[in-house]
Design a protein around this motif. Structure first.
Motif, PDB file in Angstrom:
ATOM      1  N   ALA A   1       1.021  -1.259  -0.070  1.00  0.00           N
ATOM      2  CA  ALA A   1       0.028  -0.016   0.015  1.00  0.00           C
ATOM      3  C   ALA A   1       0.794   1.325   0.051  1.00  0.00           C
ATOM      4  O   ALA A   1       0.661   2.122  -0.640  1.00  0.00           O
ATOM      5  CB  ALA A   1      -1.091  -0.195   1.191  1.00  0.00           C
ATOM      6  N   ALA A   2       2.027   1.438   0.680  1.00  0.00           N
ATOM      7  CA  ALA A   2       2.831   2.459   0.823  1.00  0.00           C
ATOM      8  C   ALA A   2       3.742   2.688  -0.798  1.00  0.00           C
ATOM      9  O   ALA A   2       3.594   3.683  -0.904  1.00  0.00           O
ATOM     10  CB  ALA A   2       3.936   2.371   2.015  1.00  0.00           C
ATOM     11  N   LEU A   3       3.952   1.603  -1.214  1.00  0.00           N
ATOM     12  CA  LEU A   3       4.497   1.575  -2.572  1.00  0.00           C
ATOM     13  C   LEU A   3       3.736   2.178  -3.425  1.00  0.00           C
ATOM     14  O   LEU A   3       4.080   2.931  -4.433  1.00  0.00           O
ATOM     15  CB  LEU A   3       5.244   0.295  -2.899  1.00  0.00           C
ATOM     16  CG  LEU A   3       6.493  -0.126  -2.136  1.00  0.00           C
ATOM     17  CD1 LEU A   3       6.878  -1.450  -2.321  1.00  0.00           C
ATOM     18  CD2 LEU A   3       7.603   0.758  -2.440  1.00  0.00           C
ATOM     19  N   GLU A   4       2.416   1.578  -3.637  1.00  0.00           N
ATOM     20  CA  GLU A   4       1.331   2.036  -4.436  1.00  0.00           C
ATOM     21  C   GLU A   4       0.941   3.468  -4.151  1.00  0.00           C
ATOM     22  O   GLU A   4       1.101   4.209  -5.174  1.00  0.00           O
ATOM     23  CB  GLU A   4      -0.014   1.276  -4.349  1.00  0.00           C
ATOM     24  CG  GLU A   4       0.400  -0.170  -4.963  1.00  0.00           C
ATOM     25  CD  GLU A   4      -0.931  -1.129  -4.544  1.00  0.00           C
ATOM     26  OE1 GLU A   4      -1.167  -2.042  -5.368  1.00  0.00           O
ATOM     27  OE2 GLU A   4      -1.893  -0.767  -3.534  1.00  0.00           O
ATOM     28  N   ALA A   5       0.978   3.866  -3.169  1.00  0.00           N
ATOM     29  CA  ALA A   5       0.692   5.533  -2.924  1.00  0.00           C
ATOM     30  C   ALA A   5       1.977   6.229  -3.318  1.00  0.00           C
ATOM     31  O   ALA A   5       1.649   7.305  -3.913  1.00  0.00           O
ATOM     32  CB  ALA A   5       0.605   5.623  -1.340  1.00  0.00           C
ATOM     33  N   ALA A   6       3.050   5.681  -3.039  1.00  0.00           N
ATOM     34  CA  ALA A   6       4.255   6.675  -3.452  1.00  0.00           C
ATOM     35  C   ALA A   6       4.312   6.555  -4.927  1.00  0.00           C
ATOM     36  O   ALA A   6       4.590   7.702  -5.581  1.00  0.00           O
ATOM     37  CB  ALA A   6       5.567   5.898  -2.951  1.00  0.00           C
ATOM     38  N   ALA A   7       4.216   5.471  -5.760  1.00  0.00           N
ATOM     39  CA  ALA A   7       4.157   5.427  -7.064  1.00  0.00           C
ATOM     40  C   ALA A   7       2.823   6.517  -7.677  1.00  0.00           C
ATOM     41  O   ALA A   7       3.312   7.154  -8.513  1.00  0.00           O
ATOM     42  CB  ALA A   7       3.818   3.973  -7.691  1.00  0.00           C
ATOM     43  N   ALA A   8       1.780   6.451  -7.158  1.00  0.00           N
ATOM     44  CA  ALA A   8       0.816   7.468  -7.464  1.00  0.00           C
ATOM     45  C   ALA A   8       1.154   8.742  -7.457  1.00  0.00           C
ATOM     46  O   ALA A   8       0.662   9.680  -8.339  1.00  0.00           O
ATOM     47  CB  ALA A   8      -0.565   6.918  -6.902  1.00  0.00           C
ATOM     48  N   SER A   9       1.940   9.092  -6.321  1.00  0.00           N
ATOM     49  CA  SER A   9       2.253  10.535  -6.215  1.00  0.00           C
ATOM     50  C   SER A   9       3.396  10.944  -6.812  1.00  0.00           C
ATOM     51  O   SER A   9       3.881  12.035  -6.613  1.00  0.00           O
ATOM     52  CB  SER A   9       2.128  10.874  -4.576  1.00  0.00           C
ATOM     53  OG  SER A   9       3.189  10.045  -3.942  1.00  0.00           O
ATOM     54  N   GLY A  10       4.469   9.737  -7.076  1.00  0.00           N
ATOM     55  CA  GLY A  10       5.815  10.328  -7.762  1.00  0.00           C
ATOM     56  C   GLY A  10       6.788  10.309  -6.644  1.00  0.00           C
ATOM     57  O   GLY A  10       7.962  11.043  -7.000  1.00  0.00           O
ATOM     58  N   LEU A  11       6.625  10.069  -5.399  1.00  0.00           N
ATOM     59  CA  LEU A  11       7.295  10.237  -4.230  1.00  0.00           C
ATOM     60  C   LEU A  11       8.403   8.859  -4.323  1.00  0.00           C
ATOM     61  O   LEU A  11       7.905   8.065  -4.727  1.00  0.00           O
ATOM     62  CB  LEU A  11       6.699  10.250  -2.938  1.00  0.00           C
ATOM     63  CG  LEU A  11       5.848  11.692  -3.001  1.00  0.00           C
ATOM     64  CD1 LEU A  11       5.132  11.412  -1.339  1.00  0.00           C
ATOM     65  CD2 LEU A  11       6.623  12.820  -2.945  1.00  0.00           C
ATOM     66  N   LEU A  12       9.389   9.092  -3.928  1.00  0.00           N
ATOM     67  CA  LEU A  12      10.535   8.138  -3.881  1.00  0.00           C
ATOM     68  C   LEU A  12      10.886   7.584  -2.616  1.00  0.00           C
ATOM     69  O   LEU A  12      11.374   6.664  -2.076  1.00  0.00           O
ATOM     70  CB  LEU A  12      11.835   8.387  -4.253  1.00  0.00           C
ATOM     71  CG  LEU A  12      11.707   8.651  -6.039  1.00  0.00           C
ATOM     72  CD1 LEU A  12      13.013   9.204  -6.436  1.00  0.00           C
ATOM     73  CD2 LEU A  12      11.256   7.489  -6.855  1.00  0.00           C
ATOM     74  N   THR A  13      10.101   8.251  -1.494  1.00  0.00           N
ATOM     75  CA  THR A  13      10.321   7.673   0.027  1.00  0.00           C
ATOM     76  C   THR A  13       9.163   7.247   0.536  1.00  0.00           C
ATOM     77  O   THR A  13       8.058   7.968   0.152  1.00  0.00           O
ATOM     78  CB  THR A  13      10.915   8.993   0.900  1.00  0.00           C
ATOM     79  OG1 THR A  13      11.907   9.341   0.280  1.00  0.00           O
ATOM     80  CG2 THR A  13      11.006   8.684   2.305  1.00  0.00           C
ATOM     81  N   ILE A  14       9.117   6.096   1.035  1.00  0.00           N
ATOM     82  CA  ILE A  14       7.963   5.589   1.657  1.00  0.00           C
ATOM     83  C   ILE A  14       8.064   5.142   3.200  1.00  0.00           C
ATOM     84  O   ILE A  14       9.391   5.025   3.602  1.00  0.00           O
ATOM     85  CB  ILE A  14       7.698   4.034   1.254  1.00  0.00           C
ATOM     86  CG1 ILE A  14       8.469   3.247   1.336  1.00  0.00           C
ATOM     87  CG2 ILE A  14       7.189   4.305  -0.288  1.00  0.00           C
ATOM     88  CD1 ILE A  14       7.957   1.703   1.264  1.00  0.00           C
ATOM     89  N   GLU A  15       7.183   5.101   3.949  1.00  0.00           N
ATOM     90  CA  GLU A  15       7.244   4.820   5.364  1.00  0.00           C
ATOM     91  C   GLU A  15       6.141   3.762   5.577  1.00  0.00           C
ATOM     92  O   GLU A  15       5.037   3.777   5.213  1.00  0.00           O
ATOM     93  CB  GLU A  15       7.079   6.022   6.283  1.00  0.00           C
ATOM     94  CG  GLU A  15       8.059   7.165   6.340  1.00  0.00           C
ATOM     95  CD  GLU A  15       7.792   7.905   7.394  1.00  0.00           C
ATOM     96  OE1 GLU A  15       7.569   7.681   8.616  1.00  0.00           O
ATOM     97  OE2 GLU A  15       8.122   9.168   7.167  1.00  0.00           O
TER      98      GLU A  15
END
Length: 69
Positions: free
Chosen positions: A10-24
């Motif tokens: 879920a964190a990786l999907e959210a980051a990919a959708a927003s273009g961010l490279l950092t997840i928590e």
């Protein structure tokens, strides 16, 4: 024992959708070098989740016995 990777996915999907490279996720913070690295991690965790394969493996044990007869 299989590990549930749904929070990481879920964190990786959210980051990919927003273009961010950092997840928590699960108290860990991970920064990926590129979007392709992030997507590769997402594919890895999706495959692990789908296959039910444990990501933690234990080494095999060997017992040697010496018999001086």
């Amino acid at each position: 024992m299989t590990i549930d990777h749904s929070d990481k996915i879920a964190a990786l999907e959210a980051a990919a959708a927003s273009g961010l490279l950092t997840i928590e996720s699960e108290g860990d913070r991970q920064t990926y070098r590129s979007m392709s690295d992030l997507l590769a991690a997402l594919a890895y965790f999706r495959n692990q989740q789908a296959s039910g394969t444990p990501t933690i493996s234990r080494p095999a044990s060997t017992v040697a016995v010496f018999d001086p007869r």
